[in-house]
Write a protein that holds these residues in place. Structure first.
Motif, PDB file in Angstrom:
ATOM      1  N   ASP A 259       0.829  -1.213   0.000  1.00  0.00           N
ATOM      2  CA  ASP A 259       0.000   0.000   0.000  1.00  0.00           C
ATOM      3  C   ASP A 259       0.858   1.255   0.000  1.00  0.00           C
TER       4      ASP A 259
ATOM      5  N   GLU B  73       0.391  -3.691  -6.161  1.00  0.00           N
ATOM      6  CA  GLU B  73      -0.844  -4.458  -6.011  1.00  0.00           C
ATOM      7  C   GLU B  73      -0.716  -5.508  -4.906  1.00  0.00           C
TER       8      GLU B  73
ATOM      9  N   GLU C  20     -13.049   4.610  -8.211  1.00  0.00           N
ATOM     10  CA  GLU C  20     -11.978   3.622  -8.144  1.00  0.00           C
ATOM     11  C   GLU C  20     -10.879   4.040  -7.163  1.00  0.00           C
ATOM     12  N   GLU C  21     -10.518   5.316  -7.224  1.00  0.00           N
ATOM     13  CA  GLU C  21      -9.465   5.820  -6.339  1.00  0.00           C
ATOM     14  C   GLU C  21      -9.953   5.843  -4.889  1.00  0.00           C
TER      15      GLU C  21
ATOM     16  N   ALA D 222     -12.079   3.796  -3.595  1.00  0.00           N
ATOM     17  CA  ALA D 222     -12.072   2.409  -3.118  1.00  0.00           C
ATOM     18  C   ALA D 222     -10.662   1.989  -2.722  1.00  0.00           C
ATOM     19  N   ARG D 223      -9.699   2.325  -3.586  1.00  0.00           N
ATOM     20  CA  ARG D 223      -8.324   1.921  -3.315  1.00  0.00           C
ATOM     21  C   ARG D 223      -7.836   2.531  -1.998  1.00  0.00           C
ATOM     22  N   ARG D 224      -8.122   3.813  -1.809  1.00  0.00           N
ATOM     23  CA  ARG D 224      -7.623   4.459  -0.589  1.00  0.00           C
ATOM     24  C   ARG D 224      -8.377   3.974   0.649  1.00  0.00           C
TER      25      ARG D 224
ATOM     26  N   GLU E  95      -9.494   1.025   1.088  1.00  0.00           N
ATOM     27  CA  GLU E  95      -8.894  -0.271   1.437  1.00  0.00           C
ATOM     28  C   GLU E  95      -7.688  -0.090   2.328  1.00  0.00           C
ATOM     29  N   VAL E  96      -6.885   0.911   2.000  1.00  0.00           N
ATOM     30  CA  VAL E  96      -5.681   1.164   2.786  1.00  0.00           C
ATOM     31  C   VAL E  96      -6.061   1.557   4.216  1.00  0.00           C
TER      32      VAL E  96
ATOM     33  N   THR F 148      -6.614  -9.009   0.242  1.00  0.00           N
ATOM     34  CA  THR F 148      -6.181  -7.628   0.106  1.00  0.00           C
ATOM     35  C   THR F 148      -7.071  -6.826  -0.832  1.00  0.00           C
ATOM     36  N   HIS F 149      -7.790  -7.498  -1.687  1.00  0.00           N
ATOM     37  CA  HIS F 149      -8.662  -6.757  -2.590  1.00  0.00           C
ATOM     38  C   HIS F 149     -10.108  -7.069  -2.241  1.00  0.00           C
TER      39      HIS F 149
ATOM     40  N   ARG G 213      -3.896  -7.802  -4.819  1.00  0.00           N
ATOM     41  CA  ARG G 213      -5.197  -7.320  -5.273  1.00  0.00           C
ATOM     42  C   ARG G 213      -5.320  -7.395  -6.797  1.00  0.00           C
TER      43      ARG G 213
END
Lengths: 434, 263
Positions: free
Chosen positions: A122, A127, A403-404, A406-408, A410-411, A424-425, B49
C-alpha cells in the motif's frame, strides 16, 4: 439502521464468521454529503459458539484454533486461560513462560506477514507483495525470513505453525528441553537484527496526516508488555478484569454483516490492537524496542493509524527480545501439564492476539461439558471504529473518482489489520450518489 | 519474462474456512518467490489485489460450501479452471463447520445471532467435490507444506502427485515412535487417519486427533473396539470422530452408528 437486540441473546456471538474472508463497503452520498458508510463482512458463519456446546472442556484449544489460521495460538491461549479460570487452576510459572514464548512466535509470524505481504505494498504503490518483489526483492526476502523464524519458533514448541498440536488445558503434551530452546537462540538474534532494520525501513514510508480519536484499550500487567494476561485498561480510564468484560461491552448484530459489532456500554467505540497496546504499555516495552520506536519517531501519543505499520515492526522486535529472554531463563517444568479437574462454573480468559485483545468465556457443568461458549475476537471490537474512521475518510475525499476512493479506503481498513485483510482486494465498493 | 513461453496461471479460492490452508502457500517462505517466478499468480487475494481473467491452469480451492451463493460460485470457479485441486479438511470434507450437519442449523443461528433472519446459510457444510468434479484432494487441517509443494509441482508438470493414502501408523513406525496407545493407553486415531503430518501428535506424546481425515480402508469400528477395551467410552469416541473431518464418510458413518447404538 443498526439493530440493537435486547436480552442475553445479544451476547451470543459467532466469533468466527465475522472476522475473515471477504467484505464490502457501501457508501451513500446525497448531494455531495456522505450519509452512510457501511463495512459489510459476508464471510459465511461457521457457528463455533453453537457447536462448542456439548463438547468436553479439554477440546476448545484444538477446536477454536480453527477460527483463524493466522493466529491459532491466540485462540488456544485465550481458551486455555478461560477454561483454567473456570476450573480454578493457575499454571506454574515455567508453563506460563513457555506459553508466552510460543505466543512470541505468533506475534513475529503474524506481524511479519502483515507488514511485508499485506501492508507495505500500500505504501509503496504495488498491487501486492508479488509485484512489489520485482523492485523490492531484498525487503520481501527479509520479511519472509523474519516470518519463517516466527513460524519455526511456533513449530519448535507447538509442533506445527498452523494449528499447533502441543497445546492443552493445563500446559503442554511435551515440553522442550533447555538444550532445544538454547539451540534456537541464534535464530532469534538474527530475527532481532532483521526486525531492527524493518523498523527503520517502515519508518521511512510516507504517512498521510490522519488522526483517530478513539478510546484505545489493551491489556496491562505490571512489569510486562501485554501478551498473555492483564487487566483491560483504556486511554479514558477503563480498568477491568476478564470476568467484568461482559458487563462493560455490548455486541450488536447489524443487518449488513455476519460479524457482530462491539461497543463499550455508555462509552461507545473503542480500538484494540498494536496502536492501543503501544499507547498503554510503552513503558513496558523491551528497551531495545523502545529505543527503536523513539528513533523511528513514534511514542505513546501516536494516534495515526497509518503508522500502525511502524508499531507492528516495533512489536516484532519486542517479541524477539522477549523470546530471547524467556529462553535464557527457561527452566524445564517438572511435568508438561498440571492436572485440571473439571468443575461446574464459568471461566473467562483473554490474551493479546496480534490484532488485539481476544476474549473467551465458557460455562461448564460438573463433568466439564461445555454448556455455553462466547468468543469476542479483536475484529468484532474494532469494526465500529473502522467504520467511523472510514466515514470521516470518505467525507474528506468525497470528490475522488470511485476507483481511487475504493483503493484508498482499502488502505484505511488495512491499517487495522482486520482478519479480513487477508483478502487484500476485498473491497467491493458501491457508491450510491444522488 | 524474457522467454516467449507462457507461464502457467495459478488461482487460489476461498470458501468457508480459517484461511490456514492458503496461508500454507505463503508459509513456503523459501520457495515463495521461486513459485511466483515459475507461475503467474492470477488470482490470490491473500497475496495480491491484482487479478487476471480466467481460465486458470490450476485452481487451489480452500473451504467448504455453506451458503447458496457459494454453491453457485464454485461452479464458475470450476468452469474457469483447467485443473482444480481442493486443499484442506474444509474443502475435502466440510471442515469443523460440518458439525451443523449433525444438528439443527436454525438452533445454531439462534445461539449465535440475535436476528437469525439477517443470515443466509445452508443447513449443511459440504466438500467441494459434492458440487463439482475435483482433480485431486489434498487432506489436512491444516495441509502440510511439503505436500502442497508436491501437488502444485505435479500438476504444473502434468504428472500425478505422490501422496500416500496409508495411515498415520505407518509414519509413526517410520519415525521410530513408541505407540502411545500400546505403551500408555492413550486414545489415538492414528490407525484410521490419513498420513501426511509425519505422525506429529504421537511424536508430541499425544494421540492423533484425525485432522487429516480417514485413511484408505479405514476401519473406525475395529479401532473403537480396541480403544473401548482401554477405557475410552462411546461419548468420547463420538467426539473424537466429530472434529475437523466429522462429515468424511468413514468418520461420519461410525459416529452416527455409535450415537444410535444402545448404550
Amino acid at each position: 439502521m443498526t439493530h440493537r437486540a435486547s436480552g442475553s441473546r445479544t451476547l451470543k456471538v459467532d466469533a468466527l464468521a465475522r472476522v475473515e474472508g471477504e467484505g464490502a463497503m457501501h457508501v451513500e452520498i446525497r448531494d455531495g454529503v456522505v450519509h452512510d458508510v457501511r463495512l459489510r463482512i459476508y464471510e459465511p458463519p461457521r457457528f463455533f459458539e453453537a457447536f462448542l456446546r456439548g463438547r468436553a472442556y479439554t477440546e476448545p484449544p484444538d477446536i477454536t484454533a480453527r477460527i483463524c489460521g493466522i493466529c491459532p495460538v491466540a485462540y488456544q491461549m485465550s481458551a486455555c486461560a478461560a477454561i483454567e479460570d473456570a476450573c480454578g487452576v493457575e499454571v506454574p510459572a515455567p508453563i506460563a513462560a513457555l506459553r508466552r514464548l510460543l505466543y512470541c512466535g505468533e506475534w513475529i509470524e503474524s506481524h511479519a506477514l502483515h507488514v511485508h505481504l499485506l501492508h507495505a505494498p500500500d505504501f509503496l504503490g504495488y498491487e501486492g507483495a508479488i509485484d512489489m518483489a520485482e523492485h523490492h526483492r531484498a525487503e520481501i526476502k527479509r520479511g519472509l525470513e523474519l516470518k519463517k523464524i516466527g513460524n519455526e519458533l511456533i513449530e519448535l514448541i507447538g509442533g506445527r505453525a498452523i494449528h499447533p498440536v502441543n497445546v492443552r488445558v493445563g500446559g503442554f503434551y511435551r515440553t522442550p528441553t533447555r538444550r532445544e530452546l538454547r539451540a534456537f537462540a541464534p535464530r532469534l538474534e538474527r530475527a532481532a537484527e532483521l526486525a531492527r532494520e524493518v523498523v527503520r525501513w517502515v519508518a521511512g514510508f510516507g504517512f498521510p496526516e490522519h488522526e483517530g480519536d478513539w478510546e484505545l484499550a489493551a491489556l496491562r500487567h505490571p512489569g510486562e508488555y501485554p501478551i498473555t494476561r492483564g487487566r483491560l485498561v483504556s486511554t479514558r480510564g477503563l480498568d477491568i478484569a476478564a470476568h467484568e468484560f461482559e458487563a462493560h461491552v455490548v455486541e450488536e448484530q447489524v443487518p449488513h454483516s455476519t460479524a457482530l459489532h462491539a461497543h463499550l456500554l455508555e462509552r461507545g467505540e473503542y480500538l484494540v490492537g498494536p496502536l492501543a497496546r503501544f499507547a498503554l504499555n510503552f513503558d513496558a516495552l523491551d528497551p531495545v524496542a523502545r529505543d527503536a520506536a523513539t528513533e523511528a519517531g513514534i511514542g505513546p501519543g501516536e494516534r495515526n493509524p497509518f503508522r500502525s505499520v511502524v508499531v507492528r515492526a516495533v512489536e516484532i522486535l519486542h517479541a524477539c527480545a522477549e523470546a530471547l529472554r524467556l529462553i535464557e531463563r527457561y527452566e524445564e517444568p517438572d511435568r508438561p501439564a498440571v492436572e485440571v479437574a473439571p468443575r461446574a462454573g464459568v471461566g473467562h480468559g483473554w490474551t493479546e492476539a496480534p490484532r488485539g485483545m481476544l476474549w473467551h468465556r465458557y460455562e461448564l457443568d460438573e463433568r466439564g461439558t461445555i454448556l455455553d461458549a462466547r468468543i469476542v475476537p479483536p475484529t468484532a471490537q474494532n469494526q465500529p471504529s473502522i467504520e467511523h474512521d472510514l466515514f470521516h475518510f470518505v467525507e474528506r475525499n468525497v470528490d475522488l473518482p470511485d476507483e481511487e476512493l475504493a483503493r484508498r479506503a482499502e488502505v484505511v481498513i488495512r491499517n487495522y489489520d482486520p482478519c479480513i485483510s487477508c483478502a487484500t482486494h476485498f473491497l467491493d465498493l458501491t457508491v450510491d450518489r444522488r | 519474462m524474457s522467454t516467449a513461453t507462457r507461464r502457467p496461471t495459478l488461482a487460489v479460492w476461498k470458501f468457508a474456512s480459517c484461511d490456514g490452508c492458503q496461508l500454507t502457500l505463503l508459509d513456503c517462505e523459501d520457495e515463495l518467490l521461486a513459485i511466483a517466478d515459475a507461475v503467474e499468480v492470477a488470482y490470490f487475494l491473500e497475496a495480491t489485489r491484482a487479478t487476471v481473467e480466467g481460465p486458470y491452469d490450476l485452481s487451489l480451492v480452500e473451504g467448504s460450501v455453506t451458503t447458496p451463493a457459494d454453491a453457485e460460485r464454485i461452479r464458475s470457479v470450476r468452469a474457469a479452471s483447467r485443473r482444480l485441486v481442493t486443499i484442506g479438511a474444509c474443502a475435502t470434507a466440510g471442515g469443523i463447520q460440518a458439525l451443523r450437519n449433525f444438528a439443527d442449523v436454525e438452533e445454531y443461528l439462534g445461539i449465535v445471532y440475535a436476528t437469525p433472519s439477517y443470515i443466509e446459510t445452508l443447513s449443511t457444510s459440504t466438500p467441494i467435490a459434492a458440487h463439482v468434479p475435483v482433480d485431486f484432494e489434498l487432506r489436512g487441517c491444516p495441509i502440510d507444506r511439503g505436500q502442497l509443494l508436491e501437488v502444485v509441482n505435479a500438476f504444473l508438470n502434468g504428472r500425478a502427485p505422490e501422496i500416500r493414502a496409508h495411515s498415520v501408523c505407518v509414519e509413526c513406525k517410520a519415525r521410530g515412535n513408541v505407540c502411545v496407545t500400546v505403551a500408555h493407553g492413550t486414545a489415538c486415531l492414528g490407525p484410521i487417519t490419513h498420513a501426511g503430518c509425519g505422525a506429529l501428535c504421537p511424536s508430541y506424546h499425544r494421540g492423533c486427533y484425525g485432522c487429516f481425515g480417514p485413511s484408505e480402508s479405514a476401519d473406525p469400528r475395529a479401532l473403537g473396539d480396541e480403544l473401548r477395551r482401554r477405557g475410552t467410552d462411546d461419548v468420547d469416541l463420538v467426539r473424537m470422530l466429530r472434529t475437523f473431518n466429522a462429515a468424511a464418510d468413514a468418520f461420519r458413518a461410525e459416529s452416527t452408528r455409535l450415537e444410535r447404538a444402545p448404550r
